[in-house]
Design an enzyme around this catalytic site. Structure first.
Site, PDB file in Angstrom:
ATOM      1  N   GLN C 236       0.750  -1.217   0.063  1.00  0.00           N
ATOM      2  CA  GLN C 236      -0.146  -0.046  -0.121  1.00  0.00           C
ATOM      3  C   GLN C 236       0.847   1.405  -0.169  1.00  0.00           C
ATOM      4  O   GLN C 236       0.453   2.501  -0.117  1.00  0.00           O
ATOM      5  CB  GLN C 236      -0.951  -0.110   1.092  1.00  0.00           C
ATOM      6  CG  GLN C 236      -1.980  -1.075   0.946  1.00  0.00           C
ATOM      7  CD  GLN C 236      -3.145  -0.880   2.192  1.00  0.00           C
ATOM      8  OE1 GLN C 236      -3.344  -1.991   2.927  1.00  0.00           O
ATOM      9  NE2 GLN C 236      -3.829   0.229   2.516  1.00  0.00           N
ATOM     10  N   ARG C 383      -9.280  -0.428   7.216  1.00  0.00           N
ATOM     11  CA  ARG C 383     -10.512   0.478   6.789  1.00  0.00           C
ATOM     12  C   ARG C 383     -10.829   1.568   7.874  1.00  0.00           C
ATOM     13  O   ARG C 383     -12.088   1.858   7.785  1.00  0.00           O
ATOM     14  CB  ARG C 383     -11.569  -0.308   6.245  1.00  0.00           C
ATOM     15  CG  ARG C 383     -12.256   0.286   5.130  1.00  0.00           C
ATOM     16  CD  ARG C 383     -13.211  -0.294   4.540  1.00  0.00           C
ATOM     17  NE  ARG C 383     -13.865   0.497   3.466  1.00  0.00           N
ATOM     18  CZ  ARG C 383     -14.139  -0.115   2.218  1.00  0.00           C
ATOM     19  NH1 ARG C 383     -14.269  -1.135   1.939  1.00  0.00           N
ATOM     20  NH2 ARG C 383     -14.687   0.960   1.213  1.00  0.00           N
ATOM     21  N   CYS C 384      -9.880   2.281   8.341  1.00  0.00           N
ATOM     22  CA  CYS C 384      -9.927   3.482   9.088  1.00  0.00           C
ATOM     23  C   CYS C 384      -8.833   4.256   9.008  1.00  0.00           C
ATOM     24  O   CYS C 384      -7.743   3.518   8.758  1.00  0.00           O
ATOM     25  CB  CYS C 384     -10.605   3.132  10.400  1.00  0.00           C
ATOM     26  SG  CYS C 384      -9.420   2.197  11.487  1.00  0.00           S
ATOM     27  N   GLU C 759     -13.198   5.251   4.239  1.00  0.00           N
ATOM     28  CA  GLU C 759     -13.151   4.600   5.688  1.00  0.00           C
ATOM     29  C   GLU C 759     -14.288   5.001   6.520  1.00  0.00           C
ATOM     30  O   GLU C 759     -14.513   4.431   7.571  1.00  0.00           O
ATOM     31  CB  GLU C 759     -11.779   4.691   6.455  1.00  0.00           C
ATOM     32  CG  GLU C 759     -10.756   4.138   5.283  1.00  0.00           C
ATOM     33  CD  GLU C 759      -9.266   4.519   5.688  1.00  0.00           C
ATOM     34  OE1 GLU C 759      -9.213   5.571   6.394  1.00  0.00           O
ATOM     35  OE2 GLU C 759      -8.379   4.005   5.188  1.00  0.00           O
TER      36      GLU C 759
END
Lengths: 283, 164, 805
Positions: C236, C383-384, C759
């Site tokens: 990522q 996902r935050c 997110e």
């Protein structure tokens, strides 16, 4: 997740299968759809040196509908669901099969595989208890029939001899109302608790009832006492609770990720009660 | 290592011959030997459906099939659905309705939907959700996948009607 | 002069901001033509596979690889001893700790990497793994972060014995990593102690895992002749990986090329640097052949970065009529065996101090204690943004707990305490400057959309019916108003391993008026190739269809910190707009020359510069681009290119209002989501179609987390949820239909006002689902029960409340 090596065999008749089993003993395993065995092999929890693929044996497939229903061991769950004659003769089969795994798995997973490997999580073994099915086993000494209710001894342990092959299951055309009720965490999961029920009604009373439970013991559970508790009653709340109480005496669940024992027992009771009510409504 | 088998497969209409150990999984043979990398490996325990291919007219999970079991089989993968110069209606509808994000589940998803719509050309939303329940997606929440499949069904039915 | 399309048509032709443009990625993906790491095949490529520890804590007494090495096709078996001379048996973590690459004397979690087998194919490698004999002596296991702090708890990190100062301050116990705090503790305590009403609760946000559908992996390839290392992988943050690889290996950074090919979902799982990458690099250096390592799903769940595992204790004070006066939070954070959290360096607890949420709380304090246990390392932002979902869950639960204590409706309590529109920019008691917001508008819209009052009435009737024995199902209404903090971040306080958290965009306009833009980020499904082109289209007047977006190749893309924490739009999106503006500024000079007017006499009109007051006199961007390559313009360099490195002045603060209506069967613990309404405000909306898709996906991950997904351990540190049978990922069957909605409050400091959205649905979704469960039981006296709300836990809640009779 890579399986160990094995030698692959695809015989085209049963005699050849049995000869291979005789030759290789416990080093050999037969594979039907493979959806129980292959994951175990990929995890290296099973590593047979010889894998005997049954797909060449076309006479192990097929569904015969008569007073007795006979289902070839290589019949897939999808074929169970799609079979019109079976839907009419024994609708509980499709109702249960639809709750097994997912569409792709049902396309390969077979009735025989689900029954023979002795995994207490599988649904067909419980259903076979309910239907009082007979399993046809063919071995070096010929063919014999074993009652489903005598087949399972412990988790993954059955009365099938190493050199025998399960070729078919048969059961009398079920009568009355039916239900296969299953609680699971998600599609693809084994049952937290599942109940198979057949009820025959005569004059507003239960004349016969058969109850079996899945994944609540190390073997599928036929609860004769639960069926007996319903017989002769009008299948009211009290009778249902008596059946549940009787069933609870027959199961022995283990704690796992689905929950603790107390929960499983409670859910088993709820699921059975629902199955009875639904079966009765169809009786 | 055990002896290799001479394996014959028909994939997307093309005949292939290759050598493989019996234990090799169909997904590995497709991806590594035949270079068909559309189907993916996601979970390896037959839960996620990323490896879904069509074998003998049925959707199957190629991670739980030994290549040896597939001997002689006719296989269709996502690569075999569209034409060289155009997308299949399902592929087009997945794009139109944003039915994919990272794209990893998409080949299995579309290949499964392709068979679903042949088995049931006019499914309800519930039938689509049930029929697609062997395929996991981590990105889309399925809503647009379901929408795409329903839209593709409509289009395919309209095309069929027009052709008749 | 040609006939001109009208303004609207020209604007639409750009497919710029606000357009639900179809994704350019999709033709490739839908045909199975994606190129993911496991699709990469190179001549002579070898395969790596790990021997992993079956124990959670054990001494490694010996490793015997003889039998494995004797297997034909096995090239090497690497152990810590082989890596030690290179200094690579340990590696630095992103959190200032270090982590074993291969077991160095002991193992600290189940699934830990012990030896790396390299073979000619993956089947042989797997066989060889089974042949490596490791002699373990098991040690006492600690899986509970509270017991880990007992004075006589086993020492997990022997390498740190006697080290009293960690990367984030003093260590007060041998299993303690850091204490981090924000706010004014005395002030917060005084406010709470003096409050008319005080609510206290401990809230656990359980350990889970991002579990992207594609696992982690890489292909490392060393060209020993020219000294160049190429590393393909599921990264990522490819540029950071290059820097880390250079620092670790000693290979000059220009000789390392890191490429993130297509990535099959990341969700934070692919931010970190894993032992598999390091071992693959070593193996390619040793063998001179490309080496592929791709983990399987069990390895992914057992050994790569987990998320959450926060025990959060809160005290909240309020007046009798529900004005919050103070908040105190303490967190015991289970970081596992190594502190490998992926947070900006100065924030070992991420941005947990956004835990005052959407509320105007005058006094607040929070402290986080990081603790070692015998579990896998990680602590990533699943996902935050960094620890923001924990913070949002904490405050949104505390609000509910307070509402119960006050006997007040939780929607009303929220509205009473929201930061008001006119208070923005708002500085929170924990030090954040919220950029913009209009919470009341969003909240009112949400309540109206679901018919909140009617729902409450129905719920009350249901409770009565339940009490009368007419139903066994309860109705829960889960409310959430969350505030996210994303877009890390300003270089002055945000860095990863010393690299400032800016991001970048480089644009080249081609002579015929099309363009390529390269960015320091990397899409894992977010659709960057589609949306960044839209940002640029609106800035430079070239249709998005004529702009190629490229990311992920460190040889060609400008340096950036990558994609996670919803930072791509706030940071790289801003860089894109700013680079576009540089292009436009130069274009204006060229247009002025071509039109023989002064720069100031021109104005920008969608895709062209027009002479003010003479609309028939203009130059389109395409004409300007051509001129920039073929005309000698005095004082202007040829070509039309720009690069921008954007250092954001602040974070962005997306927010939203989510409402979940859930039916709960008290007898089986099963649930059914009847309705889910999600209103998101992510500032300026770039592509509504993609935003909606992000929301659907994030909500489904939130559903999984709240309702069943966990990484569970038994008492001796065995992972109980190592396959997708037990690790809950919902299928289409278990996933409900979602209704999405929005308001639009632009960020004042972002060049196009965008805030990021990927997110939000996870951050807001988890409390919405969880609050629905809690709310269903509120009438029966429930205050708090921990996630995940799977069947048996819901059943147990009902049982404990006496609902089974």
């Amino acid at each position: 997740m890579i399986p160990s090596t094995f030698e692959y065999h695809r015989p085209d008749d049963l005699a050849a299968v049995i000869a291979l089993l005789q030759e290789h003993g416990d080093e050999a395993r037969v594979v039907a759809g493979g959806h129980s065995l292959i994951p175990m092999m990929k995890l290296r929890m099973a590593d047979p040196a010889h894998l005997i693929d049954l797909q060449g044996l076309s006479d192990l497939k097929g569904i015969e509908i008569g007073d007795v229903i006979r289902i070839g061991a290589m019949t897939t769950q999808a074929e169970i669901i799609d079979h019109d004659g079976l839907a009419e003769a024994a609708p509980i089969m499709a109702e249960a099969a639809r709750q097994i795994a997912d569409p792709q798995v049902r396309n390969l997973g077979t009735v025989g595989g689900n029954i023979a490997n002795g995994d207490p999580g599988n649904d067909m073994p419980g259903l076979m208890q309910c239907l009082d099915a007979r399993f046809t086993l063919v071995g070096p000494d010929g063919t014999r029939e074993v009652a489903a209710r005598d087949f399972y001894e412990a988790a993954y342990v059955t009365t099938r001899e190493e050199e025998e092959v399960l070729t078919a299951v048969s059961f009398d055309r079920p009568r009355g109302g039916y239900a296969y009720e299953k609680q699971k965490r998600k599609i693809g999961d084994y049952a937290t608790a599942a109940a198979a029920v057949q009820i025959v009604a005569e004059g507003g009373r239960v004349s016969a009832a058969s109850v079996a439970m899945t994944n609540l013991s190390d073997v599928p559970v036929f609860s004769a006492a639960a069926g007996a508790a319903l017989e002769g009653t009008a299948c009211g709340e009290e009778a249902v609770q008596a059946a549940v109480a009787a069933m609870l005496g027959d199961i022995d669940p283990m704690e796992d990720n689905r929950g603790p024992v107390e929960f499983k027992k409670h859910v088993a009771g709820v699921i059975l009660a629902r199955a009875i009510v639904r079966a009765w409504s169809r009786a | 290592m055990s002896d290799k088998m001479h394996l014959k497969l028909t994939v997307n209409g093309e005949a292939h011959e290759t050598l493989a150990e019996p234990r090799e999984l169909l997904i590995h043979v497709l991806r590594e030997q035949l270079g068909i990398t559309g189907p993916h490996i996601g979970c390896e325990t037959s839960h996620c459906g990323a490896c879904t291919v069509d074998m003998g007219g049925k959707s199957v999970k190629a991670c739980t099939v030994f290549a040896a079991q597939a001997q002689g089989a006719e296989i269709t993968t996502v690569e075999g659905l569209g034409a060289p110069d155009g997308l299949h209606v399902l592929q087009e509808m997945f794009r139109e309705h944003h039915g994919l994000q990272c794209g990893f589940c998409t080949p299995g998803m579309i290949t499964r939907a392709w068979r679903l719509l042949q088995d049931n050309p006019s499914p309800t939303e519930e039938e689509v959700r049930f029929g697609m329940s062997g395929n996991l997606c981590r990105c889309t929440g399925y809503q647009n996948i379901v929408k795409a499949i329903l839209a593709a069904a409509d289009q395919m039915n309209a095309m069929k009607e027009a052709a008749e | 002069m040609k006939d001109l399309p009208d303004t609207e048509e020209r604007k639409a032709g750009l497919k710029g901001l606000g357009c639900s443009r179809k994704r350019v990625e999709d033709a490739r993906f839908t045909q199975g033509k994606g190129n993911y790491v496991d699709d990469i095949k190179m001549a002579g490529m070898l395969h790596g596979d790990f021997v992993r520890s079956p124990y959670a804590h054990a001494r490694v007494k010996s490793i015997n690889a003889e039998a494995a090495l004797a297997l034909p096709g096995v090239i090497a078996v690497l152990t810590a001893k082989d890596l030690e001379p290179l200094g690579l048996h340990w590696m630095p973590t992103l959190a200032g700790d270090k982590q074993m690459v291969l077991a160095d004397g002991k193992v600290l979690f189940q699934g830990q990497e012990v030896a790396f087998v390299v073979a000619t194919d993956r089947y042989i490698a797997a066989d060889a793994v089974d042949l490596v004999e490791v002699d373990y002596e098991d040690l006492p296991v600690v899986v509970d972060p509270f017991k880990a702090q007992d004075p006589d708890a086993p020492v997990l990190r022997e390498d740190l014995e006697g080290v009293t100062e960690g990367a984030h301050g003093p260590r007060r116990h041998h299993n303690h990593i850091f204490t981090w705090e924000a706010g004014d503790e005395a002030g917060a305590n005084a406010a709470i102690d003096g409050a008319e009403v005080v609510a206290e609760e401990t809230i656990y946000y359980h350990r889970t895992h991002p579990c992207p559908l594609e696992t982690c992996g890489c292909v490392a390839s060393m060209d020993k002749v020219n000294g160049k290392l190429t590393l393909y992988g599921t990264f990522q943050a490819p540029h950071v990986v290059r820097t880390v690889a250079s620092l670790l290996s000693g290979i000059d950074e220009h000789n390392i090329r890191v490429v993130s090919p297509d990535i099959g979902g990341g969700f934070g799982n692919k931010v970190g640097v894993y032992p598999g990458y390091v071992c693959s690099i070593v193996a390619t250096i040793v063998t001179g052949k490309p080496v592929k390592w791709v983990e399987d799903r069990m390895e992914n769940l057992m050994a790569t970065a987990f998320a959450r595992d926060y025990w959060m204790t809160g005290r909240i004070g309020a007046t009798k009529d529900g004005r919050i006066t103070g908040l105190h939070a303490h967190v015991t954070a289970d970081h596992g065996a190594f502190d490998a959290c992926a947070d900006p360096t100065k924030f070992p607890a991420g941005f947990f101090h956004i835990c005052t949420g959407s509320y105007d709380i005058p006094a607040a304090y929070c402290a986080v204690d990081g603790i070692y246990t015998n579990k896998a390392p990680g602590g990533v932002a699943y996902r935050c943004s960094f620890r923001v979902t924990e913070a949002a869950y904490f405050i949104e639960r505390m609000i509910e707990v307070l509402a119960i204590k006050l006997g007040m409706d939780a929607a009303e309590l929220r509205a009473k305490n929201f930061i008001r529109k006119e208070q923005f920019p708002y500085t929170s008691a924990l030090g954040w400057e919220y950029d913009s917001g209009d919470y009341h508008t969003a909240w009112d819209k949400a309540l109206k959309a679901v018919g909140y009052e009617a729902l409450r009435k129905e719920q009350a009737e249901r409770v009565e019916a339940f009490k009368r024995g007419e139903t066994r199902k309860l109705l829960g209404i889960g409310l959430t108003h969350f505030t996210e903090i994303v877009g890390a971040g300003p270089v002055k306080n945000c860095d990863i391993l010393g690299m400032g958290m800016f991001d970048s965009c480089e644009i080249r306009i081609h002579p015929t008026g099309s363009a390529i833009a390269r960015l320091g980020t990397i899409s894992q499904g977010q659709g960057h190739a589609t949306t960044f082109a839209q940002i640029l289209a609106s800035e430079i007047g070239i249709s998005a269809d004529k702009i190629t977006v490229e990311e992920g190749d460190t040889d060609t893309a400008p340096y950036g910190l990558g994609t996670y924490g919803s930072r791509s739009t706030p940071v790289a999106g801003a860089a894109t707009a700013m680079a576009g503006r540089k292009i436009r500024a130069k274009a204006q000079m060229i247009a002025a020359y071509l039109l023989e007017v002064h720069d100031d006499d021109l104005e920008w009109d969608i895709d062209r510069f027009v002479v003010k007051g003479a609309p028939e006199r203009f130059k389109t961007m395409a004409e300007i681009a051509y001129a920039s390559y073929n005309q000698a313009i005095p004082g202007v360099e040829p070509g039309l290119e720009a690069v921008s490195y954007y250092d954001p002045p602040n974070m962005t603060y997306p927010f939203g209002a989510y409402i979940c209506v859930m039916e709960i069967d008290v007898d089986t613990g099963e649930h059914e989501i009847r309705q889910f309404y999600a209103l998101d405000d992510c500032g300026t909306r770039i592509n509504p179609m993609i935003i909606e898709g992000q929301v659907h996906g994030g909500l489904t991950e939130a559903l999984a987390i709240a309702m069943g997904q966990e990484i569970a351990y038994d008492d001796i540190g065995n992972v109980k949820t190592g396959t997708l049978m037990d690790f809950f990922l919902p299928t289409a069957w278990e996933t409900p239909h979602y209704t999405t909605d929005h308001t639009e409050t632009p960020s004042p400091h972002h060049p196009i006002g965008a805030k990021g959205v990927g997110e939000s649905p996870n951050v807001g979704g988890v409390p919405a689902f969880s609050n629905a469960v809690h709310d269903a039981f509120r009438a029966f006296g429930l205050t708090q029960t921990h996630m995940p709300h799977d069947h048996w836990r819901i059943w147990k809640t009902a049982r404990d409340l006496g609902l089974h009779g």
